[in-house]
Design a protein around this motif. Structure first.
Motif, PDB file in Angstrom:
ATOM      1  N   ASN A 170       0.821  -1.212   0.000  1.00 46.34           N
ATOM      2  CA  ASN A 170       0.000   0.000   0.000  1.00 46.34           C
ATOM      3  C   ASN A 170       0.856   1.263   0.000  1.00 46.34           C
ATOM      4  OD1 ASN A 170      -2.479  -1.348  -0.012  1.00 46.34           O
ATOM      5  ND2 ASN A 170      -2.546  -1.508   2.220  1.00 46.34           N
ATOM      6  N   ALA A 171       1.960   1.231   0.743  1.00 45.74           N
ATOM      7  CA  ALA A 171       2.851   2.393   0.781  1.00 45.74           C
ATOM      8  C   ALA A 171       3.464   2.658  -0.591  1.00 45.74           C
ATOM      9  CB  ALA A 171       3.942   2.176   1.823  1.00 45.74           C
ATOM     10  N   TRP A 172       3.873   1.592  -1.284  1.00 44.49           N
ATOM     11  CA  TRP A 172       4.440   1.773  -2.625  1.00 44.49           C
ATOM     12  C   TRP A 172       3.374   2.232  -3.624  1.00 44.49           C
ATOM     13  CZ3 TRP A 172       7.023  -3.449  -1.494  1.00 44.49           C
ATOM     14  CH2 TRP A 172       8.291  -3.247  -0.921  1.00 44.49           C
ATOM     15  N   LEU A 173       2.182   1.685  -3.502  1.00 42.45           N
ATOM     16  CA  LEU A 173       1.100   2.104  -4.402  1.00 42.45           C
ATOM     17  C   LEU A 173       0.739   3.568  -4.186  1.00 42.45           C
ATOM     18  CD1 LEU A 173      -1.280  -0.995  -4.315  1.00 42.45           C
ATOM     19  CD2 LEU A 173       0.023  -0.177  -6.274  1.00 42.45           C
ATOM     20  N   ASP A 174       0.717   4.008  -2.935  1.00 44.19           N
ATOM     21  CA  ASP A 174       0.455   5.423  -2.660  1.00 44.19           C
ATOM     22  C   ASP A 174       1.513   6.302  -3.315  1.00 44.19           C
ATOM     23  OD1 ASP A 174      -1.786   4.811  -1.212  1.00 44.19           O
ATOM     24  OD2 ASP A 174      -0.852   5.089   0.756  1.00 44.19           O
TER      25      ASP A 174
END
Length: 471
Positions: free
Chosen positions: A381-385
């Motif tokens: 999720n952090a990378w997608l954000d």
């Protein structure tokens, strides 16, 4: 000075210095290495975090367009489109029972995310299922009706919750008809207006590889993953143009406190909100710290809140977000709770926070960050954000959070209150709440017409023309 007091002060100073130096290092050590990045010819961005020892594999596909693009009056279109990607319940059961994994689709204002988790040796099968959903989406009349009915059932079960009603009311009060003022999942009325042609148009405009990012995490070799993706998703057709997020800015909110009538005589939902920051704004990390500090100050200012559900959160989106304070309290505390919330945020804007407050809030946030990044879901999720909002690396974001100063937090608070555009909502028994009078300030009761002002005849004016004389 008393020796014991001096020792206590020295201990606090040493602890503060230790937290400042050690916590960022501890969290930084938990940050996973940056994934390998690839790009298919159709524009699909691919991030691969290979962990050969894992027996499972996690796939997350993020489409960088969400419910903010729903047409006015047809809110819930993108959420319904997400539901219809996997209309057969057997597909979800396959992931749960056969692969001991999961399959889900979530939609918010800015994105639509597909999550698939299963056994690594079934990777090719997972990619095939994903391709079917994206390339040959089954938007049939039967599926549209079935998915709409299922979504309506969910809405009807949750829409009656007082906390949900209050959250929706404060968002509408703050944003009006701006996309963030509308429920991302739609309402019963708006979903009834969504037609099959609306879903087909949304699929054509937004479900495209050059508007998406795919993360693969787990027991899969990067080379094998890329080969499979090129073979299976390589013919996923790209769009000629990605639709940008451009909307007319919302008008300033009404400053009166909105009273939403609810049957409860005992408790009320209180909300105070102001415009927040866009996700790319430099003050987003400071706003997260600010929310944690505001929570602690609010609890100290109103001790009764320690026995009640309380939250302070900053939600950031592609465009300006929302900073909201909320609590469930006894109806006699409504005015005090609302006034104290405003007092807290204004005090944070006028004076710097104490070093102890800052260290405590930073420790809590860094601990939560550490927890989120320690599992594959949180890291993905952090990378997608980062891709959705064009953010710096995860490590850089953590360093920024760890290095925030009291001046940074005060600046963020000052920006939140600089135009005085507060929105406030109290959900409860309107008769009881109106009895609190001026303590709630100027109010508006939802659905209640303002008092009618009757015009009185003007008895002092003279008639036009010549004044008659007595004979």
């Amino acid at each position: 000075m008393n020796t014991n007091v001096l020792k206590l002060l020295l201990t606090k100073c040493v602890l503060a210095v230790w937290m400042l130096g050690v916590l960022p290092t501890t969290v930084a050590s938990q940050i996973p290495v940056e994934p390998q990045r690839e790009r298919l010819l159709n524009g699909l961005r691919v991030l691969i975090w290979s962990r050969p020892a894992e027996s499972d594999v996690l796939l997350k596909l993020r489409v960088h367009s969400g419910a903010a693009f729903d047409l006015a009056g047809k809110e819930g279109t993108m959420t319904l489109l997400g539901d219809i990607l996997f209309p057969d319940p057997n597909t979800r059961e396959y992931f749960v029972e056969e692969m001991q994994g999961r399959l889900s689709v979530s939609t918010d204002y800015d994105s639509l995310t597909i999550t698939m988790q299963g056994r690594a040796n079934q990777f090719d099968r997972m990619i095939e299922i994903l391709r079917t959903a994206l390339v040959t989406t089954q938007i049939t009349p039967e599926n549209v009706t079935k998915m709409r009915d299922a979504r309506l059932k969910v809405i009807k079960e949750t829409a009656v919750l007082p906390s949900v009603l209050a959250d929706r009311a404060i968002a509408t009060r703050l944003f009006g008809d701006f996309p963030y003022g509308r429920p991302s999942g739609g309402s019963a009325e708006s979903l009834a207006r969504v037609e099959r042609s609306d879903l087909m148009l949304a699929r054509e405009r937004f479900l495209n590889p050059n508007n998406a990012t795919l993360i693969i995490s787990g027991g899969i070799q990067p080379g094998r993953a890329v080969r499979s993706l090129r073979q299976v998703l390589g013919n996923w057709r790209k769009s000629e143009q990605v639709v940008p997020s451009t909307f007319r800015q919302p008008l300033p909110p009404d400053q009166r406190t909105l009273i939403v009538n609810a049957p409860s005589d005992q408790s009320v939902e209180v909300r105070l909100a102001m415009r927040g920051f866009a996700r790319q704004d430099q003050d987003v990390p400071a706003a997260a710290l600010l929310a944690t500090i505001a929570t602690q100050r609010w609890l100290k200012l109103v001790p009764e809140l320690n026995r009640a559900p309380v939250f302070v959160r900053h939600e950031s989106f592609t465009l300006p977000g929302i900073f909201v304070m909320g609590a469930t309290v006894d109806n006699v505390l409504a005015a005090k709770t609302l006034a104290s919330a405003k007092e807290v945020i204004q005090s944070l804007a006028s004076t710097p926070v104490a070093p102890e407050e800052l260290q405590l809030a930073r420790g809590l946030l860094l601990s939560q960050t550490n927890k989120d990044l320690s599992n594959s879901d949180g890291a993905a999720n952090a990378w997608l954000d980062g891709d959705t909002y064009q953010l710096p690396s995860v490590a850089e974001r953590v360093r920024t959070l760890a290095g925030l100063s009291p001046a940074d937090v005060q600046r963020a608070a000052s920006r939140l209150v600089q135009n005085g555009a507060f929105a406030s909502v109290v959900l409860g028994n309107s008769a009881v709440l109106k009895a609190q009078g001026d303590r709630l300030g100027k109010i508006e009761v939802m659905g209640e017409l303002p008092p009618k002002i009757e015009s009185k005849p003007n008895t002092t004016s003279k008639p036009f023309g010549r004044t008659p004389t007595k004979p």
